[in-house]
Design an enzyme around this catalytic site. Structure first.
Site, PDB file in Angstrom:
ATOM      1  N   ASP A   9       0.881  -1.163   0.000  1.00 39.99           N
ATOM      2  CA  ASP A   9       0.000   0.000   0.000  1.00 39.99           C
ATOM      3  C   ASP A   9       0.928   1.226   0.000  1.00 39.99           C
ATOM      4  O   ASP A   9       2.127   1.097   0.274  1.00 39.99           O
ATOM      5  CB  ASP A   9      -0.882  -0.044   1.250  1.00 39.99           C
ATOM      6  N   LEU A  10       0.414   2.394  -0.305  1.00 34.74           N
ATOM      7  CA  LEU A  10       1.282   3.577  -0.367  1.00 34.74           C
ATOM      8  C   LEU A  10       1.179   4.462   0.888  1.00 34.74           C
ATOM      9  O   LEU A  10       2.094   4.540   1.705  1.00 34.74           O
ATOM     10  CB  LEU A  10       0.919   4.407  -1.607  1.00 34.74           C
ATOM     11  N   ASP A  11      -0.001   5.093   1.024  1.00 34.73           N
ATOM     12  CA  ASP A  11      -0.179   6.074   2.104  1.00 34.73           C
ATOM     13  C   ASP A  11      -0.104   5.396   3.478  1.00 34.73           C
ATOM     14  O   ASP A  11      -0.897   4.503   3.778  1.00 34.73           O
ATOM     15  CB  ASP A  11      -1.548   6.762   1.964  1.00 34.73           C
ATOM     16  N   THR A  17       2.150   9.944   4.205  1.00 38.21           N
ATOM     17  CA  THR A  17       1.136  10.863   3.676  1.00 38.21           C
ATOM     18  C   THR A  17      -0.221  10.730   4.362  1.00 38.21           C
ATOM     19  O   THR A  17      -1.095  11.569   4.145  1.00 38.21           O
ATOM     20  CB  THR A  17       0.932  10.607   2.165  1.00 38.21           C
ATOM     21  N   LYS A  45      -8.962   5.541   6.192  1.00 32.25           N
ATOM     22  CA  LYS A  45      -7.704   4.994   5.666  1.00 32.25           C
ATOM     23  C   LYS A  45      -7.978   3.867   4.686  1.00 32.25           C
ATOM     24  O   LYS A  45      -8.755   2.958   4.984  1.00 32.25           O
ATOM     25  CB  LYS A  45      -6.821   4.490   6.806  1.00 32.25           C
ATOM     26  N   ARG A  49     -11.346   8.380  -2.237  1.00 34.99           N
ATOM     27  CA  ARG A  49     -11.635   9.787  -1.909  1.00 34.99           C
ATOM     28  C   ARG A  49     -13.141  10.017  -1.809  1.00 34.99           C
ATOM     29  O   ARG A  49     -13.629  10.654  -0.867  1.00 34.99           O
ATOM     30  CB  ARG A  49     -11.029  10.681  -2.996  1.00 34.99           C
ATOM     31  N   SER A 114      -2.631   0.670  -4.291  1.00 34.00           N
ATOM     32  CA  SER A 114      -3.091   1.835  -3.522  1.00 34.00           C
ATOM     33  C   SER A 114      -4.432   2.348  -4.017  1.00 34.00           C
ATOM     34  O   SER A 114      -4.733   2.269  -5.208  1.00 34.00           O
ATOM     35  CB  SER A 114      -2.058   2.960  -3.661  1.00 34.00           C
ATOM     36  N   ALA A 115      -5.201   2.914  -3.110  1.00 31.07           N
ATOM     37  CA  ALA A 115      -6.486   3.511  -3.481  1.00 31.07           C
ATOM     38  C   ALA A 115      -6.306   4.920  -4.037  1.00 31.07           C
ATOM     39  O   ALA A 115      -7.230   5.512  -4.593  1.00 31.07           O
ATOM     40  CB  ALA A 115      -7.393   3.575  -2.252  1.00 31.07           C
ATOM     41  N   SER A 116      -5.103   5.450  -3.896  1.00 34.25           N
ATOM     42  CA  SER A 116      -4.901   6.864  -4.235  1.00 34.25           C
ATOM     43  C   SER A 116      -4.739   7.123  -5.729  1.00 34.25           C
ATOM     44  O   SER A 116      -4.050   6.392  -6.428  1.00 34.25           O
ATOM     45  CB  SER A 116      -3.648   7.382  -3.517  1.00 34.25           C
ATOM     46  N   ASN A 118      -3.300   9.787  -6.566  1.00 31.62           N
ATOM     47  CA  ASN A 118      -2.071  10.583  -6.578  1.00 31.62           C
ATOM     48  C   ASN A 118      -0.825   9.702  -6.421  1.00 31.62           C
ATOM     49  O   ASN A 118       0.270  10.204  -6.145  1.00 31.62           O
ATOM     50  CB  ASN A 118      -2.101  11.601  -5.431  1.00 31.62           C
ATOM     51  N   LYS A 145     -10.947  -0.694  -1.733  1.00 27.07           N
ATOM     52  CA  LYS A 145     -10.782  -1.547  -0.558  1.00 27.07           C
ATOM     53  C   LYS A 145     -11.938  -1.264   0.403  1.00 27.07           C
ATOM     54  O   LYS A 145     -12.332  -0.110   0.490  1.00 27.07           O
ATOM     55  CB  LYS A 145      -9.455  -1.228   0.150  1.00 27.07           C
ATOM     56  N   GLU A 169      -0.014  -3.332   4.604  1.00 27.96           N
ATOM     57  CA  GLU A 169      -1.137  -2.390   4.717  1.00 27.96           C
ATOM     58  C   GLU A 169      -1.190  -1.703   6.077  1.00 27.96           C
ATOM     59  O   GLU A 169      -0.890  -2.327   7.089  1.00 27.96           O
ATOM     60  CB  GLU A 169      -2.451  -3.168   4.574  1.00 27.96           C
ATOM     61  N   ASP A 170      -1.607  -0.452   6.094  1.00 21.52           N
ATOM     62  CA  ASP A 170      -1.784   0.232   7.385  1.00 21.52           C
ATOM     63  C   ASP A 170      -3.261   0.455   7.704  1.00 21.52           C
ATOM     64  O   ASP A 170      -3.580   1.035   8.735  1.00 21.52           O
ATOM     65  CB  ASP A 170      -1.073   1.604   7.377  1.00 21.52           C
TER      66      ASP A 170
HETATM   67  C1  BG6 Z   1      -5.633   5.870   0.370  1.00 24.22           C
HETATM   68  C2  BG6 Z   1      -5.632   6.657   1.651  1.00 24.22           C
HETATM   69  O1  BG6 Z   1      -4.360   5.336   0.157  1.00 24.22           O
HETATM   70  O2  BG6 Z   1      -5.984   6.700  -0.735  1.00 24.22           O
HETATM   71  C3  BG6 Z   1      -6.940   7.395   1.837  1.00 24.22           C
HETATM   72  O3  BG6 Z   1      -5.424   5.777   2.736  1.00 24.22           O
HETATM   73  C4  BG6 Z   1      -7.220   8.249   0.607  1.00 24.22           C
HETATM   74  O4  BG6 Z   1      -6.855   8.190   2.993  1.00 24.22           O
HETATM   75  C5  BG6 Z   1      -7.233   7.357  -0.614  1.00 24.22           C
HETATM   76  O5  BG6 Z   1      -8.453   8.927   0.728  1.00 24.22           O
HETATM   77  C6  BG6 Z   1      -7.508   8.132  -1.907  1.00 24.22           C
HETATM   78  O6  BG6 Z   1      -6.438   8.986  -2.151  1.00 24.22           O
HETATM   79  P1  BG6 Z   1      -6.450  10.185  -3.176  1.00 24.22           P
HETATM   80  O7  BG6 Z   1      -4.991  10.610  -3.197  1.00 24.22           O
HETATM   81  O8  BG6 Z   1      -6.877   9.613  -4.489  1.00 24.22           O
HETATM   82  O9  BG6 Z   1      -7.374  11.205  -2.655  1.00 24.22           O
HETATM   83 MG    MG Z   2      -2.637   3.228   3.606  1.00 21.78          MG
END
Ligand code: BG6
Ligand code: MG
Length: 218
Positions: A9-11, A17, A45, A49, A114-116, A118, A145, A169-170
Site C-alpha cells: 500500500d502507499l499512504d 502521507t 484509511k 476519496r 493503492s487507493a490513491s 495521486n 478496498k 497495509e496500514d
Molecule cells: C488511500 C488513503 O491510500 O488513498 C486514503 O489511505 C485516501 O486516505 C485514498 O483517501 C484516496 O487517495 P487520493 O490521493 O486519491 O485522494
Molecule cells: Mg494506507
C-alpha cells in the site's frame, strides 16, 4: 529461489502521507462544522476519496448535492496536494528502503496496490518508482478496498497467483481486502486497529530480513 509478489500500500506504508490526508479532511470537516477526530480517520484509511467524503458527510448528517460533493472533493485534493509540493525521498518511512532493496536483491516481485489517484506522482517525487514491477492505483480500479480488486489486479499484472502474494497495509479496509484476496496480510501499525492481519509490525524497522526470507521460502 521462490518468486513471491510483495504488494505495498502507499499512504501510511511507504510514505508518511496518511497525516496529510487527515489534515486535508479535517480542514474540510471544520469548514462544514463536522467533528472529525483521528479515531474517525481510521475509517477513511485505505478507502477512496469519494467514499471518504461520504463517511465525513454521514458523520455530520449532511445531505449534499452532487455539485457540492464534487466541489468539496476538489477542495480536499487541492489542500492535500499543497502538502506534497516539496515532497522528496525524505518522506519515505523508516525501514522501507532496506526492505525494497532486499526484495530486489532477492529477485522478488514488487507491486503497488493503492487507493490513491495521486500514487504515481508520489512514487516519482520520492524517486522509488523504478522498484515497482506493477502499479495499481485509484485510477485503475472500480471497487475500492475492502474490495480485493486492487490487489488481485496487481497479482494479475505480475503474472502470479493471489496465494503467492503478500500485502503490506496500514488500514483496516486494506487488511480486509488482502484477506478476501487470500493473500498474506501484514499490518503496519497498531495491534488494536489491525488485529485482522496475519502478522502485525509497528513499522518496517521492527521487521527483520529473516521474516521476509521465511515468507519467500514458504
Ligand atoms: C488511500 C488513503 O491510500 O488513498 C486514503 O489511505 C485516501 O486516505 C485514498 O483517501 C484516496 O487517495 P487520493 O490521493 O486519491 O485522494
Ligand atoms: Mg494506507
Amino acid at each position: 529461489m521462490n518468486k513471491k509478489a510483495f504488494i505495498f500500500d502507499l499512504d501510511g506504508v511507504i510514505v508518511d502521507t496518511a497525516k496529510y490526508h487527515f489534515l486535508a479532511w479535517q480542514k474540510l470537516a471544520q469548514e462544514l462544522n463536522i467533528e472529525f477526530t483521528t479515531e474517525h480517520n481510521e475509517e477513511l484509511k485505505g478507502v477512496s476519496r469519494v467514499r471518504s467524503l461520504d463517511i465525513i458527510l454521514e458523520l455530520g448528517k449532511i445531505d449534499a448535492s452532487h455539485e457540492e460533493k464534487t466541489k468539496w472533493l476538489i477542495q480536499k485534493n487541492e489542500v492535500y496536494l499543497s502538502y506534497l509540493v516539496d515532497m522528496d525521498e525524505r518522506e519515505i518511512l523508516p525501514g522501507v528502503m532496506p526492505i525494497l532493496e532486499f526484495l530486489k536483491e532477492n529477485n522478488q516481485l514488487i507491486a503497488l496496490g493503492s487507493a490513491s489517484k495521486n500514487a504515481r506522482p508520489i512514487l516519482e517525487k520520492t524517486k522509488i518508482i523504478h522498484y515497482f514491477d506493477a502499479i495499481v492505483d485509484g485510477n485503475d480500479v472500480s471497487n475500492a478496498k475492502p474490495d480485493p480488486e486492487v490487489f488481485l489486479r496487481a497479482a494479475q499484472l505480475l503474472n502470479t497467483s493471489n496465494k503467492n502474494a503478500i500485502v503490506f497495509e496500514d488500514s483496516v479496509a486494506g487488511i480486509q481486502a488482502a484477506n478476501v484476496a487470500q493473500m498474506i496480510s501484514i499490518g503496519i501499525g497498531k495491534n488494536e486497529i489491525l488485529h485482522e492481519a496475519k502478522f502485525i509490525f509497528k513499522d518496517f524497522t521492527t521487521m527483520d530480513f529473516d521474516f521476509i526470507e521465511a515468507l519467500i521460502k514458504k
